[in-house]
Design a protein around this motif. Structure first.
Motif, short mmCIF file in Angstrom:
data_model
loop_
_atom_site.label_atom_id
_atom_site.label_comp_id
_atom_site.label_asym_id
_atom_site.label_seq_id
_atom_site.Cartn_x
_atom_site.Cartn_y
_atom_site.Cartn_z
N GLU A 24 0.90 -0.97 0.22
CA GLU A 24 -0.28 -0.09 0.10
C GLU A 24 1.04 0.97 -0.37
O GLU A 24 2.04 1.44 1.10
CB GLU A 24 -1.67 -0.24 1.12
N MET A 25 0.36 2.45 -0.54
CA MET A 25 1.13 3.31 -0.93
C MET A 25 1.05 3.98 0.71
O MET A 25 -0.16 4.19 0.82
CB MET A 25 0.77 4.64 -1.64
N ARG A 30 7.75 4.04 -1.26
CA ARG A 30 6.88 2.38 -1.03
C ARG A 30 7.02 2.01 -2.23
O ARG A 30 7.05 2.14 -3.14
CB ARG A 30 5.82 2.51 0.02
N PRO A 31 7.61 1.04 -1.79
CA PRO A 31 7.78 0.20 -3.36
C PRO A 31 6.62 -1.09 -4.04
O PRO A 31 5.96 -0.43 -3.23
CB PRO A 31 8.89 -1.61 -2.85
N GLN A 87 11.87 4.15 -2.56
CA GLN A 87 11.80 2.88 -2.44
C GLN A 87 12.43 1.23 -1.73
O GLN A 87 11.80 0.35 -1.26
CB GLN A 87 10.39 2.73 -3.91
N ILE A 88 13.83 1.44 -2.41
CA ILE A 88 14.27 0.06 -2.22
C ILE A 88 15.35 0.55 -1.00
O ILE A 88 14.43 -1.08 -0.19
CB ILE A 88 15.35 0.20 -3.32
N GLN A 89 14.95 1.93 -0.15
CA GLN A 89 15.05 1.56 0.63
C GLN A 89 14.36 1.28 2.11
O GLN A 89 14.65 0.51 3.67
CB GLN A 89 16.15 2.78 1.69
N TYR A 90 12.75 1.36 1.42
CA TYR A 90 11.65 0.66 2.35
C TYR A 90 11.96 -0.27 3.20
O TYR A 90 11.81 -0.50 3.77
CB TYR A 90 10.51 0.89 1.52
#
Length: 209
Positions: A24-25, A30-31, A87-90
């Motif tokens: 979910e956004m 976020r990815p 996104q990847i860091q999330y």
């Protein structure tokens, strides 16, 4: 509204009996997907190459069927790495291997313009470089030079960068390992539908022959 790459990736996962859920956004980037593979999980961010003014250029209006293409090796992949860092860091911050997948919608037939194997390795580890001794004319072995997107202290959140492709009607996923990743993918647990490329990185030129 799903992008073509998202629809394609979901079909790939379903066709290979892989469990996944859409993430979910949130207020922060976020990815796209959380994928379950055997006893492990992988986070996937999917991005597309959608437009490029250098692809399919008609240089002579008298011959509109003749088109030219120009690119800098690795640039398309490099730009997608840069735009997906948050996104990847999330996922990596949660200790979950996190992968960027790139789908080539610019070159829908061959899916080669900007996303060939050499584009990925050049973008990730540096442009292929040869040093030439001007006095002797001797050259070094080829090595990974400047413009590295992945380094020991840079973009270590990326576990891998990959290519999503449906050339010839067959959907494939090819993953290029990030040797500097802080959260490793268990490649030994991945099913055979994932084509894994382990990369040998050479950032220093060998001595002149």
């Amino acid at each position: 509204m799903k992008t073509k790459s998202e629809e394609l990736f979901e079909q790939f996962l379903a066709g290979n009996n892989l469990t996944f859920e859409k993430i979910e956004m949130g207020k922060t980037p976020r990815p796209d997907y959380l994928v379950s593979v055997d006893s492990t999980q992988i986070i996937i961010e999917v991005k597309e190459l959608a437009e490029d003014e250098s692809f399919g250029v008609v240089e002579d209006p008298a011959y509109p069927h003749i088109r030219s293409h120009s690119r800098t090796l690795g640039d398309h992949v490099r730009r997608r790495i840069e735009s997906s860092k948050k996104q990847i860091q999330y996922g990596a911050n949660q200790g979950i291997p996190s992968v960027l997948l790139i789908y080539n919608n610019v070159d829908p037939v061959f899916q080669a313009f900007g996303t060939e194997d050499m584009d990925f390795t050049a973008a990730m580890y540096g442009e292929y470089t040869i040093l030439i001794d001007r006095s002797t004319g001797q050259s070094s072995e080829m090595f990974n030079g400047k413009n590295q997107s992945l380094q020991e202290r840079k973009n270590t959140s990326f576990s891998a960068v990959g290519r999503l492709c449906d050339r010839g009607g067959k959907t494939t996923v090819t993953l290029f390992e990030n040797v500097f990743s802080k959260v490793r993918v268990r490649f030994d647990l991945l099913p055979s539908c994932f084509d894994v490329r382990r990369v040998a990185v050479s950032t220093e030129p060998l001595l002149f022959a």
